[in-house]
Write a protein that holds these residues in place. Structure first.
Motif, PDB file in Angstrom:
ATOM      1  N   PHE A   1       0.829  -1.208   0.000  1.00 30.04           N
ATOM      2  CA  PHE A   1       0.000   0.000   0.000  1.00 30.04           C
ATOM      3  C   PHE A   1       0.858   1.251   0.000  1.00 30.04           C
ATOM      4  O   PHE A   1       0.709   2.130  -0.857  1.00 30.04           O
ATOM      5  N   TRP A   2       1.807   1.361   0.955  1.00 27.62           N
ATOM      6  CA  TRP A   2       2.639   2.563   1.036  1.00 27.62           C
ATOM      7  C   TRP A   2       3.466   2.746  -0.237  1.00 27.62           C
ATOM      8  O   TRP A   2       3.629   3.871  -0.707  1.00 27.62           O
ATOM      9  N   SER A   3       3.991   1.656  -0.769  1.00 25.91           N
ATOM     10  CA  SER A   3       4.928   1.772  -1.892  1.00 25.91           C
ATOM     11  C   SER A   3       4.251   2.129  -3.201  1.00 25.91           C
ATOM     12  O   SER A   3       4.910   2.616  -4.126  1.00 25.91           O
ATOM     13  N   THR A   4       2.958   1.901  -3.310  1.00 32.88           N
ATOM     14  CA  THR A   4       2.262   2.211  -4.558  1.00 32.88           C
ATOM     15  C   THR A   4       1.517   3.539  -4.501  1.00 32.88           C
ATOM     16  O   THR A   4       0.769   3.873  -5.424  1.00 32.88           O
ATOM     17  N   LEU A   5       1.726   4.296  -3.431  1.00 37.30           N
ATOM     18  CA  LEU A   5       1.178   5.644  -3.330  1.00 37.30           C
ATOM     19  C   LEU A   5       2.314   6.648  -3.386  1.00 37.30           C
ATOM     20  O   LEU A   5       3.470   6.311  -3.155  1.00 37.30           O
ATOM     21  N   GLY A   6       1.994   7.904  -3.670  1.00 37.15           N
ATOM     22  CA  GLY A   6       3.038   8.909  -3.669  1.00 37.15           C
ATOM     23  C   GLY A   6       2.509  10.291  -3.998  1.00 37.15           C
ATOM     24  O   GLY A   6       1.410  10.441  -4.541  1.00 37.15           O
ATOM     25  N   PRO A   7       3.284  11.312  -3.669  1.00 34.60           N
ATOM     26  CA  PRO A   7       2.909  12.682  -4.016  1.00 34.60           C
ATOM     27  C   PRO A   7       3.099  12.921  -5.499  1.00 34.60           C
ATOM     28  O   PRO A   7       3.885  12.230  -6.163  1.00 34.60           O
TER      29      PRO A   7
ATOM     30  N   GLU B   1       6.189  -1.289 -12.496  1.00 39.09           N
ATOM     31  CA  GLU B   1       7.335  -2.129 -12.148  1.00 39.09           C
ATOM     32  C   GLU B   1       6.863  -3.451 -11.541  1.00 39.09           C
ATOM     33  O   GLU B   1       7.392  -4.523 -11.858  1.00 39.09           O
ATOM     34  N   TYR B   2       5.875  -3.363 -10.670  1.00 35.46           N
ATOM     35  CA  TYR B   2       5.333  -4.568 -10.053  1.00 35.46           C
ATOM     36  C   TYR B   2       4.670  -5.466 -11.100  1.00 35.46           C
ATOM     37  O   TYR B   2       4.733  -6.703 -11.005  1.00 35.46           O
ATOM     38  N   TYR B   3       4.025  -4.855 -12.094  1.00 34.99           N
ATOM     39  CA  TYR B   3       3.406  -5.646 -13.155  1.00 34.99           C
ATOM     40  C   TYR B   3       4.455  -6.467 -13.897  1.00 34.99           C
ATOM     41  O   TYR B   3       4.249  -7.666 -14.165  1.00 34.99           O
ATOM     42  N   ALA B   4       5.571  -5.859 -14.232  1.00 36.68           N
ATOM     43  CA  ALA B   4       6.627  -6.575 -14.950  1.00 36.68           C
ATOM     44  C   ALA B   4       7.121  -7.769 -14.139  1.00 36.68           C
ATOM     45  O   ALA B   4       7.359  -8.858 -14.692  1.00 36.68           O
ATOM     46  N   THR B   5       7.278  -7.578 -12.838  1.00 37.03           N
ATOM     47  CA  THR B   5       7.713  -8.675 -11.969  1.00 37.03           C
ATOM     48  C   THR B   5       6.662  -9.774 -11.912  1.00 37.03           C
ATOM     49  O   THR B   5       6.973 -10.964 -12.050  1.00 37.03           O
ATOM     50  N   ALA B   6       5.403  -9.372 -11.717  1.00 31.24           N
ATOM     51  CA  ALA B   6       4.320 -10.355 -11.595  1.00 31.24           C
ATOM     52  C   ALA B   6       4.064 -11.085 -12.905  1.00 31.24           C
ATOM     53  O   ALA B   6       3.769 -12.291 -12.903  1.00 31.24           O
ATOM     54  N   ALA B   7       4.172 -10.384 -14.030  1.00 31.67           N
ATOM     55  CA  ALA B   7       3.952 -11.028 -15.330  1.00 31.67           C
ATOM     56  C   ALA B   7       5.016 -12.083 -15.611  1.00 31.67           C
ATOM     57  O   ALA B   7       4.785 -13.018 -16.376  1.00 31.67           O
ATOM     58  N   ALA B   8       6.171 -11.938 -14.965  1.00 32.39           N
ATOM     59  CA  ALA B   8       7.242 -12.943 -15.071  1.00 32.39           C
ATOM     60  C   ALA B   8       7.032 -14.083 -14.090  1.00 32.39           C
ATOM     61  O   ALA B   8       7.871 -14.985 -13.987  1.00 32.39           O
ATOM     62  N   GLY B   9       5.942 -14.047 -13.335  1.00 25.05           N
ATOM     63  CA  GLY B   9       5.593 -15.123 -12.429  1.00 25.05           C
ATOM     64  C   GLY B   9       6.138 -14.988 -11.030  1.00 25.05           C
ATOM     65  O   GLY B   9       6.059 -15.932 -10.222  1.00 25.05           O
TER      66      GLY B   9
END
Length: 275
Positions: free
Chosen positions: A145-151, A262-270
């Motif tokens: 949660f914290w890492s996917t939010l930002g100013p 960035e998380y999508y790229a990691t998750a798409a790689a399994g």
């Protein structure tokens, strides 16, 4: 009214993140959730002291080993408490991070006492069977949660993530409508997630309490979460009271789509996202 003293804990004050509660905010949070919410904030060095105070208020205990050798520790916010204003208020960010997240970590350390060290993500598949879905899930979910939010965030996703979302949902507005409906429809406390399937497609799913899609039986097998919205009342009550849809609408203004990509790229790689 619950009395709470900071100085006996020996906290290291962090001027950058020091925040004053909105008028009446402390009383509202105490009355609603029973967790202390002091006006002064702390940095990571004060996290264990805050954890002890939070656990005392929540009726749990701080394990004796925690001060010397905690398996898990509270990660600092990657931005100031007030960085997400006016969409998420500073007082709620401080209360949510310093007390609620720390309490999950404290309980997870207590549950893992005497056990071999483990990475947080490795605990997720068997979390329900091990009865770690509340403490372990609470720690994992809040790290995401914290890492996917930002100013200065918001906008729309792009690149491979944007393409996957367009294929799954149509327009970005269509995604927001579906994600908002899912988040608003969570009964009681829980999360709505954007998750990646084994074929790289994306789906919207929800989980109760502190469960997440990595846990056995939480949702379809193989889903890896890359974005979640916390719809527990403590995440929005001080600013929005019972108006959860307003909080959900404000959430899109602070989503860091570059990080989610960035998380999508990691998750798409399994690979699940590790914290």
């Amino acid at each position: 009214m619950l009395a709470f003293s900071i100085s006996p804990l020996g906290l290291n004050l962090a001027p950058r993140a020091s925040v004053r509660m909105a008028a009446g905010g402390e009383q509202i949070l105490l009355a609603r959730f029973g967790v202390p919410a002091p006006e002064l904030s702390v940095d990571r060095r004060g996290a264990l002291g805050l954890g002890a105070a939070a656990c005392a208020a929540l009726g749990t205990s701080m394990p004796a080993f925690a001060a010397d050798d905690p398996m898990f520790t509270l990660p600092p916010l990657p931005y100031a408490y007030d960085a997400l204003e006016p969409h998420i208020d500073a007082a709620t960010m401080k209360f949510h991070h310093d007390f609620h997240h720390q309490a999950y970590i404290t309980n997870l350390n207590k549950a893992m006492a005497g056990k071999p060290k483990a990475d947080l993500v490795s605990l997720m598949p068997g979390a329900k069977a091990a009865k770690l879905n509340n403490a372990g899930g609470g720690h994992y979910n809040h790290c995401m949660f914290w890492s996917t939010l930002g100013p200065k965030a918001g906008g729309e996703p792009s690149g491979a993530l944007g393409d996957a979302m367009a294929k799954a949902f149509g327009s970005y507005d269509d995604f927001k409508a579906q994600f908002s409906a899912a988040a608003a429809g969570v009964f009681g406390s829980g999360w709505a997630w954007l998750a990646v399937a084994k074929d790289g497609s994306v789906k919207i799913v929800t989980t109760p309490n502190q469960d997440n899609p990595l846990m056995d039986g939480a949702t379809e097998a193989g889903l890896i979460p890359i974005l979640g919205i916390d719809v527990w009342e403590h995440a929005y009550y001080l600013k929005y009271q019972n108006r959860r849809p307003e909080y959900i609408a404000a959430f899109y203004n602070v989503v860091n789509w570059a990080k989610v990509g960035e998380y999508y790229a990691t998750a798409a790689a399994g690979k699940p996202i590790a914290f």
